[in-house]
Write a protein that holds these residues in place. Structure first.
Motif, PDB file in Angstrom:
ATOM      1  N   PRO A 225       0.835  -1.214   0.000  1.00  0.00           N
ATOM      2  CA  PRO A 225       0.000   0.000   0.000  1.00  0.00           C
ATOM      3  C   PRO A 225       0.869   1.264   0.000  1.00  0.00           C
ATOM      4  CG  PRO A 225      -0.674  -1.541   1.726  1.00  0.00           C
ATOM      5  CD  PRO A 225       0.654  -2.008   1.229  1.00  0.00           C
ATOM      6  N   LEU A 226       0.582   2.154  -0.934  1.00  0.00           N
ATOM      7  CA  LEU A 226       1.284   3.434  -1.024  1.00  0.00           C
ATOM      8  C   LEU A 226       0.273   4.541  -1.270  1.00  0.00           C
ATOM      9  CD1 LEU A 226       4.339   2.521  -3.316  1.00  0.00           C
ATOM     10  CD2 LEU A 226       4.410   2.932  -0.843  1.00  0.00           C
ATOM     11  N   GLY A 227       0.537   5.699  -0.678  1.00  0.00           N
ATOM     12  CA  GLY A 227      -0.268   6.865  -0.991  1.00  0.00           C
ATOM     13  C   GLY A 227       0.225   7.527  -2.266  1.00  0.00           C
ATOM     14  N   MET A 228      -0.457   8.573  -2.675  1.00  0.00           N
ATOM     15  CA  MET A 228      -0.062   9.304  -3.887  1.00  0.00           C
ATOM     16  C   MET A 228      -0.028  10.804  -3.611  1.00  0.00           C
ATOM     17  SD  MET A 228      -1.748   7.483  -7.218  1.00  0.00           S
ATOM     18  CE  MET A 228      -3.357   7.071  -6.570  1.00  0.00           C
ATOM     19  N   HIS A 229       0.812  11.480  -4.375  1.00  0.00           N
ATOM     20  CA  HIS A 229       0.855  12.932  -4.274  1.00  0.00           C
ATOM     21  C   HIS A 229      -0.511  13.508  -4.643  1.00  0.00           C
ATOM     22  CE1 HIS A 229       4.988  14.049  -3.396  1.00  0.00           C
ATOM     23  NE2 HIS A 229       5.403  13.074  -4.186  1.00  0.00           N
ATOM     24  N   PRO A 230      -1.029  14.407  -3.820  1.00  0.00           N
ATOM     25  CA  PRO A 230      -2.279  15.081  -4.176  1.00  0.00           C
ATOM     26  C   PRO A 230      -1.999  16.167  -5.206  1.00  0.00           C
ATOM     27  CG  PRO A 230      -1.425  15.988  -2.152  1.00  0.00           C
ATOM     28  CD  PRO A 230      -0.488  14.867  -2.541  1.00  0.00           C
ATOM     29  N   PHE A 231      -3.065  16.714  -5.763  1.00  0.00           N
ATOM     30  CA  PHE A 231      -2.883  17.845  -6.670  1.00  0.00           C
ATOM     31  C   PHE A 231      -2.961  19.131  -5.868  1.00  0.00           C
ATOM     32  CE2 PHE A 231      -4.062  21.310  -9.354  1.00  0.00           C
ATOM     33  CZ  PHE A 231      -3.289  21.127 -10.476  1.00  0.00           C
ATOM     34  N   VAL A 232      -1.804  19.746  -5.664  1.00  0.00           N
ATOM     35  CA  VAL A 232      -1.719  21.065  -5.048  1.00  0.00           C
ATOM     36  C   VAL A 232      -0.598  21.816  -5.756  1.00  0.00           C
ATOM     37  CG1 VAL A 232      -1.381  22.412  -2.941  1.00  0.00           C
ATOM     38  CG2 VAL A 232      -2.429  20.142  -2.798  1.00  0.00           C
ATOM     39  N   ASP A 233      -0.920  22.984  -6.285  1.00  0.00           N
ATOM     40  CA  ASP A 233       0.090  23.802  -6.946  1.00  0.00           C
ATOM     41  C   ASP A 233       0.881  24.535  -5.870  1.00  0.00           C
ATOM     42  OD1 ASP A 233       1.558  25.706  -8.305  1.00  0.00           O
ATOM     43  OD2 ASP A 233       0.017  26.077  -9.803  1.00  0.00           O
ATOM     44  N   MET A 234       1.940  23.866  -5.367  1.00  0.00           N
ATOM     45  CA  MET A 234       2.749  24.435  -4.288  1.00  0.00           C
ATOM     46  C   MET A 234       3.980  25.163  -4.812  1.00  0.00           C
ATOM     47  SD  MET A 234       2.601  21.560  -1.278  1.00  0.00           S
ATOM     48  CE  MET A 234       3.377  20.256  -2.207  1.00  0.00           C
ATOM     49  N   LEU A 235       4.292  24.998  -6.087  1.00  0.00           N
ATOM     50  CA  LEU A 235       5.529  25.545  -6.620  1.00  0.00           C
ATOM     51  C   LEU A 235       5.346  26.852  -7.382  1.00  0.00           C
ATOM     52  CD1 LEU A 235       7.060  22.213  -7.964  1.00  0.00           C
ATOM     53  CD2 LEU A 235       7.387  23.265  -5.729  1.00  0.00           C
ATOM     54  N   GLY A 236       4.130  27.099  -7.849  1.00  0.00           N
ATOM     55  CA  GLY A 236       3.892  28.296  -8.648  1.00  0.00           C
ATOM     56  C   GLY A 236       3.833  29.566  -7.820  1.00  0.00           C
ATOM     57  N   GLY A 237       4.303  30.650  -8.386  1.00  0.00           N
ATOM     58  CA  GLY A 237       4.294  31.933  -7.688  1.00  0.00           C
ATOM     59  C   GLY A 237       3.096  32.781  -8.077  1.00  0.00           C
ATOM     60  N   THR A 238       2.809  33.792  -7.259  1.00  0.00           N
ATOM     61  CA  THR A 238       1.717  34.722  -7.538  1.00  0.00           C
ATOM     62  C   THR A 238       2.267  36.142  -7.553  1.00  0.00           C
ATOM     63  OG1 THR A 238      -0.559  35.318  -6.942  1.00  0.00           O
ATOM     64  CG2 THR A 238       1.046  35.158  -5.143  1.00  0.00           C
ATOM     65  N   ARG A 239       1.446  37.079  -7.936  1.00  0.00           N
ATOM     66  CA  ARG A 239       1.840  38.499  -7.903  1.00  0.00           C
ATOM     67  C   ARG A 239       1.453  39.075  -6.550  1.00  0.00           C
ATOM     68  NH1 ARG A 239      -0.509  41.822 -12.669  1.00  0.00           N
ATOM     69  NH2 ARG A 239       1.006  43.320 -11.845  1.00  0.00           N
ATOM     70  N   GLN A 240       2.428  39.593  -5.830  1.00  0.00           N
ATOM     71  CA  GLN A 240       2.162  40.155  -4.513  1.00  0.00           C
ATOM     72  C   GLN A 240       1.782  41.630  -4.662  1.00  0.00           C
ATOM     73  OE1 GLN A 240       5.335  39.237  -1.790  1.00  0.00           O
ATOM     74  NE2 GLN A 240       5.146  37.035  -2.105  1.00  0.00           N
ATOM     75  N   ILE A 241       0.547  41.825  -5.096  1.00  0.00           N
ATOM     76  CA  ILE A 241      -0.011  43.161  -5.296  1.00  0.00           C
ATOM     77  C   ILE A 241      -1.215  43.313  -4.381  1.00  0.00           C
ATOM     78  CG2 ILE A 241       0.791  43.389  -7.678  1.00  0.00           C
ATOM     79  CD1 ILE A 241      -1.929  42.394  -8.619  1.00  0.00           C
ATOM     80  N   ILE A 242      -1.677  44.550  -4.176  1.00  0.00           N
ATOM     81  CA  ILE A 242      -2.841  44.734  -3.306  1.00  0.00           C
ATOM     82  C   ILE A 242      -4.080  45.081  -4.107  1.00  0.00           C
ATOM     83  CG2 ILE A 242      -1.388  45.373  -1.348  1.00  0.00           C
ATOM     84  CD1 ILE A 242      -2.263  48.281  -1.751  1.00  0.00           C
ATOM     85  N   THR A 243      -3.951  45.096  -5.429  1.00  0.00           N
ATOM     86  CA  THR A 243      -5.136  45.204  -6.280  1.00  0.00           C
ATOM     87  C   THR A 243      -5.651  43.800  -6.551  1.00  0.00           C
ATOM     88  OG1 THR A 243      -3.704  45.234  -8.219  1.00  0.00           O
ATOM     89  CG2 THR A 243      -4.421  47.361  -7.349  1.00  0.00           C
ATOM     90  N   HIS A 244      -6.855  43.718  -7.087  1.00  0.00           N
ATOM     91  CA  HIS A 244      -7.467  42.409  -7.291  1.00  0.00           C
ATOM     92  C   HIS A 244      -6.794  41.657  -8.433  1.00  0.00           C
ATOM     93  CE1 HIS A 244     -10.266  39.191  -7.691  1.00  0.00           C
ATOM     94  NE2 HIS A 244     -10.714  39.609  -8.865  1.00  0.00           N
ATOM     95  N   LEU A 245      -6.520  40.381  -8.204  1.00  0.00           N
ATOM     96  CA  LEU A 245      -6.028  39.477  -9.240  1.00  0.00           C
ATOM     97  C   LEU A 245      -6.985  38.293  -9.286  1.00  0.00           C
ATOM     98  CD1 LEU A 245      -3.736  38.631 -11.253  1.00  0.00           C
ATOM     99  CD2 LEU A 245      -2.693  37.414  -9.321  1.00  0.00           C
ATOM    100  N   ALA A 246      -7.667  38.110 -10.392  1.00  0.00           N
ATOM    101  CA  ALA A 246      -8.671  37.051 -10.502  1.00  0.00           C
ATOM    102  C   ALA A 246      -8.026  35.679 -10.319  1.00  0.00           C
ATOM    103  CB  ALA A 246      -9.361  37.132 -11.860  1.00  0.00           C
ATOM    104  N   TYR A 247      -8.727  34.803  -9.635  1.00  0.00           N
ATOM    105  CA  TYR A 247      -8.165  33.467  -9.402  1.00  0.00           C
ATOM    106  C   TYR A 247      -8.079  32.647 -10.679  1.00  0.00           C
ATOM    107  CZ  TYR A 247     -12.949  31.483  -9.423  1.00  0.00           C
ATOM    108  OH  TYR A 247     -14.215  31.081  -9.770  1.00  0.00           O
ATOM    109  N   THR A 248      -8.677  33.137 -11.738  1.00  0.00           N
ATOM    110  CA  THR A 248      -8.597  32.450 -13.027  1.00  0.00           C
ATOM    111  C   THR A 248      -7.380  32.877 -13.844  1.00  0.00           C
ATOM    112  OG1 THR A 248     -10.041  34.167 -13.950  1.00  0.00           O
ATOM    113  CG2 THR A 248     -11.101  32.129 -13.189  1.00  0.00           C
ATOM    114  N   ASP A 249      -6.593  33.829 -13.330  1.00  0.00           N
ATOM    115  CA  ASP A 249      -5.410  34.277 -14.054  1.00  0.00           C
ATOM    116  C   ASP A 249      -4.483  33.086 -14.306  1.00  0.00           C
ATOM    117  OD1 ASP A 249      -3.605  36.957 -14.639  1.00  0.00           O
ATOM    118  OD2 ASP A 249      -2.394  35.275 -13.918  1.00  0.00           O
TER     119      ASP A 249
END
Length: 580
Positions: A225-249
């Motif tokens: 029995p082995l588990g599997m890596h889940p899907f989580v985007d842990m490596l991607g970066g975001t823009r650290q701005i204080i204006t709105h950035l749509a989550y669909t970007d």
């Protein structure tokens, strides 16, 4: 006749016979020696020229005196050559006969040892960095590996060489097909809203989670029995701005296949199967479910594997320990049920019966070619409670997302897409706190629904969540305020540490230790480990040097000469196959 004369005559005749016989045997011995040399040359598995051509060319070079009366060559795993020859010699002294007939026969055979090879190739993103000479490392790697395949399989008419391809980056992806032969659980599935898929297609994302204990042994049973890596985007970066950035970007907000630990190339066709493990001569059903014939000739086998190598894509980071561990797994006899299952389904040739072979089988040589252009990278892991189950994120019926912070006094639902409250100073960050989850601009229609964490990570990068929900909600003071900026950055760091606490991650040094342990086990078991330290401008792991069977089995290489490294390894392996 006096007795003395009779005896003298008898002695002279006996001497004459002896002289003639000695001369005949000397000539036959020379003929036999040349015949033995030439049959040995013709039977050599190293020869790419037809056995009869090699044989007769050898006779000419040795000025063979005689007539070949029979010649037979059999090629394959056991290559054999048999030949007979005759020659005549005139009597020299007191001719008891006019001629002597000399006969010689020779047989030589050479049997190829079974070779099991795993190519464990680093396909991390650093291979996309063009060198000063304009070379793209991934292209040079593909060309070199393809030539290696050509060299190893071109003359393998007996199908004695089996090559498994294990691409790796942050992890090793088995792909849905091969993963189905293992006892894996917890793998991601596609999320659907009716007939619409939410987020990327993850059906081929099957990267097992290996506990540290598996590095202390060679076997890895498919029933374990082995588990599997889940899907989580842990490596991607975001823009650290204080204006709105749509989550669909697509670049800085939306979760992608490329930037999670079980990563794909983000521009690959979906679902992507480019970087999954390929077993020897393994075929896959086409889009209509039709299984193509397994390759049988050397050229068919070469074309299939070269196609797999040419399709590799670069993405993700580096876990050399995982590449090595899975390479050893596919050499271990515990993996035989997987090979048998594919063979029974006509998806691997019948010649793979009994593979992987036992370590004690004297006809088997097991080889790993481990290549990397970097070092092991530290690996973060998500807290299990944040991977699935009800989350504090809510989806409005207009597609906008709000976040619940129960620790806040007053309104507790952060709505990041709204503008700053009316009357805020110029430069104030976007977003408002509300008393209830965001539904839509008129608060009508279907109520907001609470999102499961699985959906949260399918839609958004972790860094996006940490900044645009946790950090930006803490203060909306303009960026001209240094203290506010520090507050936001600290909140962002704290959020990431909450989701991915350092203490449950895997450090680079731990990976180095796991790699060295696996290499030591391989060496003790008689597995030949060759390593390629691919210098593409990055620092390559010194553990690769100590991982190799010996210093001479470690090959430093650059994009300019990686082909030579693979060529030298191929030559050395071919020599092993004939001498071990």
């Amino acid at each position: 006749m006096p007795l003395t004369l009779f005896l003298a005559t008898a002695i002279i005749l006996a001497g004459a016979f002896a002289i003639n016989n000695v001369r005949a045997e000397q000539k036959r011995s020379v003929m036999q020696s040349v015949l033995d040399i030439c049959t040995l040359n013709a039977a050599s598995q190293r020869q790419s020229v037809a056995p009869d051509v090699v044989f007769y060319d050898c006779l000419d070079k040795h000025r063979f005196e005689g007539t070949i009366t029979s010649f037979r060559a059999v090629t394959g795993r056991r290559k054999s050559v048999t030949a007979t020859a005759e020659a005549t010699m005139d009597a020299f002294f007191l001719q008891d006969r006019e001629t002597y007939t000399l006969v010689a026969a020779s047989e030589a055979a050479e049997e190829r040892t079974n070779l099991e090879i795993v190519l464990a190739l680093d396909v991390s993103a650093s291979l996309l960095t063009t060198t000063a000479n304009g070379l793209l490392p991934i292209n040079e790697l593909k060309a070199a590996a393809n030539q290696f395949v050509e060299t190893m399989l071109a003359e393998d008419t007996g199908a004695n060489i089996r090559i498994t391809l294990v691409p790796y980056n942050s992890a090793v992806n088995l792909g849905a097909d091969l993963a189905g032969r293992f006892n894996l659980n917890g793998g991601p599935g596609n999320l659907m809203n009716g007939t619409t898929r939410i987020g990327p297609d993850v059906t081929q994302m099957r990267c097992p989670l290996l506990p540290g204990s598996v590095y202390n042994r060679l076997d890895l049973s498919p029933t374990e029995p082995l588990g599997m890596h889940p899907f989580v985007d842990m490596l991607g970066g975001t823009r650290q701005i204080i204006t709105h950035l749509a989550y669909t970007d697509a670049s800085f907000a939306a979760a992608t296949l490329q930037e999670n630990l079980c990563s794909f190339f983000r521009l690959a066709p979906s679902p992507a199967t480019d970087n999954v493990v390929r077993l020897p001569d393994q075929v896959y059903p086409d889009g209509a479910g039709v299984v193509p014939p397994v390759p049988t000739t050397p050229q068919e086998r070469i074309a299939l594997l070269q196609g797999r190598i040419s399709g590799l894509r670069t993405t993700g980071e580096t876990s050399i320990n995982q590449g090595m561990r899975w390479a050893l797994a596919f050499l271990d006899p515990a993996m035989r049920p997987v090979f048998d299952a594919y063979r029974s389904a006509n998806r691997m040739p019948e010649t793979t019966a009994g593979f992987p072979m036992d370590y004690t089988d004297p006809s088997a040589i097991k080889v790993v070619v481990l290549m990397s252009d970097g070092t092991n990278r530290s690996e973060s892991r998500m807290r299990p409670e944040y991977l699935a189950g009800p989350s504090p994120f809510w989806m409005g019926n207009d597609g906008n997302i709000s976040w619940h912070n129960p620790a806040r006094v007053g309104n507790q639902y952060w709505v990041p897409h709204l503008p700053a409250p009316t009357g805020s100073p110029a430069g104030t960050g976007a977003g408002q706190w509300r008393a209830v989850p965001w539904q839509n601009a008129t608060n009508t229609g279907t109520p907001a629904r609470r999102m499961d964490y699985t959906e949260v990570w399918r839609r958004m990068k972790l860094t996006y969540v940490a900044w645009h929900f946790h950090a930006r909600s803490l203060t909306q003071v303009p960026t001209t305020n240094t203290a506010a900026n520090t507050t936001r950055v600290n909140a962002y760091i704290a959020a990431l540490a909450e989701y991915m606490p350092p203490e449950i991650g895997i450090s680079a040094s731990t990976k180095d230790t796991e790699l060295q342990t696996a290499c030591n086990l391989a060496r003790a078991r008689g597995i030949y480990v060759y390593t390629i330290l691919f210098n593409t401008g990055t620092t390559t792991s010194e553990t690769l040097r100590t991982c190799a069977r010996s210093e001479s089995f470690a090959y430093p290489a650059t994009p300019e000469d990686i082909a030579a490294a693979f060529s030298q390894i191929a030559l050395h392996i071919s020599t092993l196959q004939l001498t071990e």
